[in-house]
Design an enzyme around this catalytic site. Structure first.
Site, PDB file in Angstrom:
ATOM      1  N   PHE A 154     -22.201   0.467  44.352  1.00 33.33           N
ATOM      2  CA  PHE A 154     -21.558   1.404  43.412  1.00 33.33           C
ATOM      3  C   PHE A 154     -20.045   1.222  43.393  1.00 33.33           C
ATOM      4  O   PHE A 154     -19.312   2.139  43.050  1.00 33.33           O
ATOM      5  CB  PHE A 154     -21.896   2.851  43.806  1.00 33.33           C
ATOM      6  CG  PHE A 154     -23.376   3.114  43.870  1.00 33.33           C
ATOM      7  CD1 PHE A 154     -24.097   3.346  42.711  1.00 33.33           C
ATOM      8  CD2 PHE A 154     -24.054   3.098  45.082  1.00 33.33           C
ATOM      9  CE1 PHE A 154     -25.470   3.578  42.756  1.00 33.33           C
ATOM     10  CE2 PHE A 154     -25.418   3.328  45.143  1.00 33.33           C
ATOM     11  CZ  PHE A 154     -26.132   3.572  43.979  1.00 33.33           C
ATOM     12  N   ARG A 156     -16.188   0.541  42.678  1.00 33.95           N
ATOM     13  CA  ARG A 156     -15.314   0.566  41.496  1.00 33.95           C
ATOM     14  C   ARG A 156     -14.245  -0.493  41.664  1.00 33.95           C
ATOM     15  O   ARG A 156     -13.688  -0.644  42.759  1.00 33.95           O
ATOM     16  CB  ARG A 156     -14.602   1.923  41.383  1.00 33.95           C
ATOM     17  CG  ARG A 156     -15.470   3.111  41.164  1.00 33.95           C
ATOM     18  CD  ARG A 156     -14.739   4.387  41.546  1.00 33.95           C
ATOM     19  NE  ARG A 156     -14.390   4.399  42.965  1.00 33.95           N
ATOM     20  CZ  ARG A 156     -13.533   5.238  43.533  1.00 33.95           C
ATOM     21  NH1 ARG A 156     -12.912   6.143  42.809  1.00 33.95           N
ATOM     22  NH2 ARG A 156     -13.280   5.183  44.828  1.00 33.95           N
ATOM     23  N   GLY A 262     -14.529   0.497  29.348  1.00 29.57           N
ATOM     24  CA  GLY A 262     -14.773  -0.929  29.153  1.00 29.57           C
ATOM     25  C   GLY A 262     -15.134  -1.529  30.492  1.00 29.57           C
ATOM     26  O   GLY A 262     -15.635  -0.840  31.375  1.00 29.57           O
ATOM     27  N   CYS A 265     -19.139  -3.441  33.739  1.00 32.42           N
ATOM     28  CA  CYS A 265     -20.322  -2.679  34.177  1.00 32.42           C
ATOM     29  C   CYS A 265     -20.808  -1.654  33.166  1.00 32.42           C
ATOM     30  O   CYS A 265     -21.905  -1.801  32.627  1.00 32.42           O
ATOM     31  CB  CYS A 265     -20.017  -2.000  35.511  1.00 32.42           C
ATOM     32  SG  CYS A 265     -19.809  -3.184  36.838  1.00 32.42           S
ATOM     33  N   ARG A 334     -12.674  -7.895  30.743  1.00 32.30           N
ATOM     34  CA  ARG A 334     -13.996  -7.901  30.090  1.00 32.30           C
ATOM     35  C   ARG A 334     -14.178  -6.592  29.334  1.00 32.30           C
ATOM     36  O   ARG A 334     -13.966  -5.513  29.880  1.00 32.30           O
ATOM     37  CB  ARG A 334     -15.110  -8.041  31.142  1.00 32.30           C
ATOM     38  CG  ARG A 334     -15.233  -9.448  31.686  1.00 32.30           C
ATOM     39  CD  ARG A 334     -16.277  -9.510  32.780  1.00 32.30           C
ATOM     40  NE  ARG A 334     -15.863  -8.771  33.955  1.00 32.30           N
ATOM     41  CZ  ARG A 334     -16.661  -8.507  34.982  1.00 32.30           C
ATOM     42  NH1 ARG A 334     -17.914  -8.905  34.973  1.00 32.30           N
ATOM     43  NH2 ARG A 334     -16.217  -7.832  36.019  1.00 32.30           N
TER      44      ARG A 334
HETATM   45  C1  UDX Z   1     -18.051   1.468  37.309  1.00 32.31           C
HETATM   46  C2  UDX Z   1     -18.637   2.574  38.199  1.00 32.31           C
HETATM   47  O1  UDX Z   1     -17.674   3.635  38.346  1.00 32.31           O
HETATM   48  C3  UDX Z   1     -19.021   2.012  39.561  1.00 32.31           C
HETATM   49  O2  UDX Z   1     -19.614   3.021  40.366  1.00 32.31           O
HETATM   50  C4  UDX Z   1     -20.010   0.857  39.346  1.00 32.31           C
HETATM   51  O3  UDX Z   1     -20.375   0.284  40.564  1.00 32.31           O
HETATM   52  C5  UDX Z   1     -19.383  -0.198  38.440  1.00 32.31           C
HETATM   53  O4  UDX Z   1     -18.988   0.407  37.200  1.00 32.31           O
HETATM   54  P1  UDX Z   1     -15.672   0.241  37.151  1.00 32.31           P
HETATM   55  O5  UDX Z   1     -16.262  -0.630  36.095  1.00 32.31           O
HETATM   56  O6  UDX Z   1     -14.823  -0.372  38.214  1.00 32.31           O
HETATM   57  O7  UDX Z   1     -16.841   1.030  37.927  1.00 32.31           O
HETATM   58  O8  UDX Z   1     -14.787   1.306  36.384  1.00 32.31           O
HETATM   59  P2  UDX Z   1     -14.658   2.902  36.329  1.00 32.31           P
HETATM   60  O9  UDX Z   1     -13.644   3.367  37.275  1.00 32.31           O
HETATM   61  O10 UDX Z   1     -15.992   3.523  36.376  1.00 32.31           O
HETATM   62  O11 UDX Z   1     -14.058   3.061  34.853  1.00 32.31           O
HETATM   63  C6  UDX Z   1     -14.781   2.535  33.731  1.00 32.31           C
HETATM   64  C7  UDX Z   1     -14.026   2.724  32.468  1.00 32.31           C
HETATM   65  O12 UDX Z   1     -14.032   4.096  32.080  1.00 32.31           O
HETATM   66  C8  UDX Z   1     -12.551   2.295  32.477  1.00 32.31           C
HETATM   67  O13 UDX Z   1     -12.283   1.575  31.292  1.00 32.31           O
HETATM   68  C9  UDX Z   1     -11.797   3.613  32.517  1.00 32.31           C
HETATM   69  O14 UDX Z   1     -10.529   3.510  31.927  1.00 32.31           O
HETATM   70  C10 UDX Z   1     -12.726   4.509  31.704  1.00 32.31           C
HETATM   71  N1  UDX Z   1     -12.603   5.953  31.994  1.00 32.31           N
HETATM   72  C11 UDX Z   1     -12.867   6.420  33.249  1.00 32.31           C
HETATM   73  C12 UDX Z   1     -12.262   6.830  30.977  1.00 32.31           C
HETATM   74  O15 UDX Z   1     -12.032   6.424  29.826  1.00 32.31           O
HETATM   75  N2  UDX Z   1     -12.180   8.168  31.254  1.00 32.31           N
HETATM   76  C13 UDX Z   1     -12.438   8.674  32.495  1.00 32.31           C
HETATM   77  O16 UDX Z   1     -12.345   9.892  32.668  1.00 32.31           O
HETATM   78  C14 UDX Z   1     -12.785   7.764  33.524  1.00 32.31           C
END
Ligand code: UDX
Length: 443
Positions: A154, A156, A262, A265, A334
């Protein structure tokens, strides 16, 4: 201490390998990409992740980790093999591309001559673990003595080391009860703290991962749908998120409205989940994920629309963009909303100038119609409009006063709703947030 192998040295694999070595396990990590293996063996991590290069270098120095391209080396050096290869979106469909998993299993199976444990960490469609287990038993010399555990990751980006060493939970999908202790020994440090352990079956373990990501994506699109409403009626989506977030059943996290999600994942995981649900005849029940995806993608078009509303026409206009990565503390572009918006603007004829503290080398590899600017001050030169699209700390610390003399117009759209309104407006800037009253988007 365990003898561990890690298959695949992408984000997940390198982080897992370095973290396991830092706990004292003996780790061999394999990748089919020779250049990657050479670079990692020299202590160079080919992507930006805070704390990871230091951890890797310490593990190399202590002799606890080595890298290889040889499957025979891998099989000889380890009894527990962590499967960490990528499962990107298929180029032809929304489903996951499992070719890296299939190829790894085919290479590994004939070399498994002794009892061993395979631990799947990659994100996969439900049903994959059972298929892998059946394949390994049928095709390995050790047959029934090759066991599989499904142990989703999981982590990040930006917090990968912390999330691996101190995960929110450890989930083990098992078929043989005896395999639990092998994994609880490996994860003893985290489990001796307050990390909960969930032991379940393969299918549930596979689903935990995609359900978590689908839920997070849904939260973000939920609040972004309300951001549209807020713009329409002059309400404040951030205050709304604060207020509903006080309800602990809802929680405030992942309710930041803006240009949406974006990365490698969330977008591909919700598409793969829908594709799998459709295969299982359940498409109507997962229709909401189509909306989640559509609301998310629409935020990118919305910012372009706001830019056009602001400038009349974007053709020939100079637009400065702060941020290229899909989120701060990462150089991952990505499915980056920031990069997508930049490309839409360039397509519309704008001269796009882009800054990012770490992701510009990634942008340059793609040969895009965007001017990459290394110096953050210079990105503003001659700008008719500024867009803040990745919430790097560096951008929140900018002095709007000193930037003022560089731009043609003191107009900024904050796609992440986190710049200090008083600071920027006191310096004479017109600030547009997404889903906030009084801002240009609300007019
Ligand atoms: C995610 C999951 O959080 C993680 O548990 C999993 O293992 C992999 O996918 P990650 O891709 O690193 O992790 O990014 P994350 O921190 O989840 O953010 C994803 C996207 O959502 C980013 O583009 C972020 O800017 C956006 N986001 C996040 C928002 O637009 N609003 C929010 O409140 C939170």
């Amino acid at each position: 201490m365990a003898r561990i192998s890690v298959i695949g040295t992408g984000y997940l694999g390198v982080t897992h390998a370095a973290c396991m070595a830092s706990l004292g396990h003996d780790v061999v990590a394999l990748d089919v990409d020779e250049a990657k293996v050479t670079s990692l063996a020299a202590g160079i991590v080919p992507f930006h992740e805070p704390g990871l290069p230091e951890l890797l270098q310490e593990s190399l120095a202590s002799g606890k980790i080595n890298f290889t391209t040889s499957w025979a080396d891998l099989a000889a050096q380890a009894d527990v093999h962590f499967l960490c290869v990528g499962t990107p979106q298929s180029p032809e469909s929304p489903a996951a591309d499992l070719s890296q998993i299939q190829s790894a299993i085919r290479s590994l199976a004939p070399l498994l001559t002794k009892p061993c444990l395979i631990v799947g960490k990659s994100t996969v469609p439900v049903g994959t673990a059972q298929w892998i287990s059946d394949y390994l038993v049928a095709n390995s010399p050790a047959g029934n003595d090759v066991h599989l555990v499904w142990n989703p990751e999981f982590l990040r980006e930006g917090f990968a080391v912390q999330d691996t060493l101190h995960p929110d939970r450890i989930v083990l999908g098992i078929k043989n009860e005896a395999d639990v202790s092998t994994l609880t020994d490996i994860y003893a440090t985290a489990l001796s703290g307050d990390t909960p352990l969930v032991v379940t079956d393969y299918a549930t373990a596979e689903l935990v991962k995609v359900a978590a990501n689908a839920f997070l994506a849904t939260k973000i699109s939920f609040i972004n749908a309300f951001a549209y409403l807020a713009d329409e009626v002059g309400a404040d989506v951030s205050t709304l998120a604060d207020a509903i977030g006080h309800d602990t059943r809802i929680g405030r996290r992942f309710l930041n409205a803006g240009i949406g999600f974006g990365g490698g994942c969330l977008p591909k995981d919700i598409r793969a989940l829908r594709a799998r649900a459709t295969e299982l005849g359940l498409s109507e029940h997962f229709e909401f994920l189509k909306n989640v995806d559509e609301v998310n993608k629409s935020r990118r078009d919305y910012v372009v629309e706001l830019a056009i509303r602001n400038l009349g026409s974007i053709a020939g206009k100079t637009i400065a963009i702060l941020g290229a990565a899909f989120k701060p503390d990462s150089d991952d572009i990505r499915d980056s909303p920031a990069l997508d918006i930049a490309l839409l603007l360039a397509k519309g004829g704008a001269n796009v100038r882009m800054h990012d503290p770490v992701a510009l080398p990634q942008v340059l590899t793609r040969n895009l119609p965007i001017l990459a600017i290394e110096n953050v001050e210079e990105v503003f030169d001659g700008a008719d409009l500024v867009l803040h699209l990745t919430e790097w700390k560096l951008y929140r610390e900018l002095d709007p006063q000193s930037i003022s003399k560089r731009v043609a117009n003191k107009v900024i759209i904050d796609g992440r709703n986190c710049l200090d309104l008083a600071l920027w407006s006191n310096a004479g800037w017109q600030v547009t947030y997404l889903g906030k009253p009084g801002s240009q988007a609300a007019l």
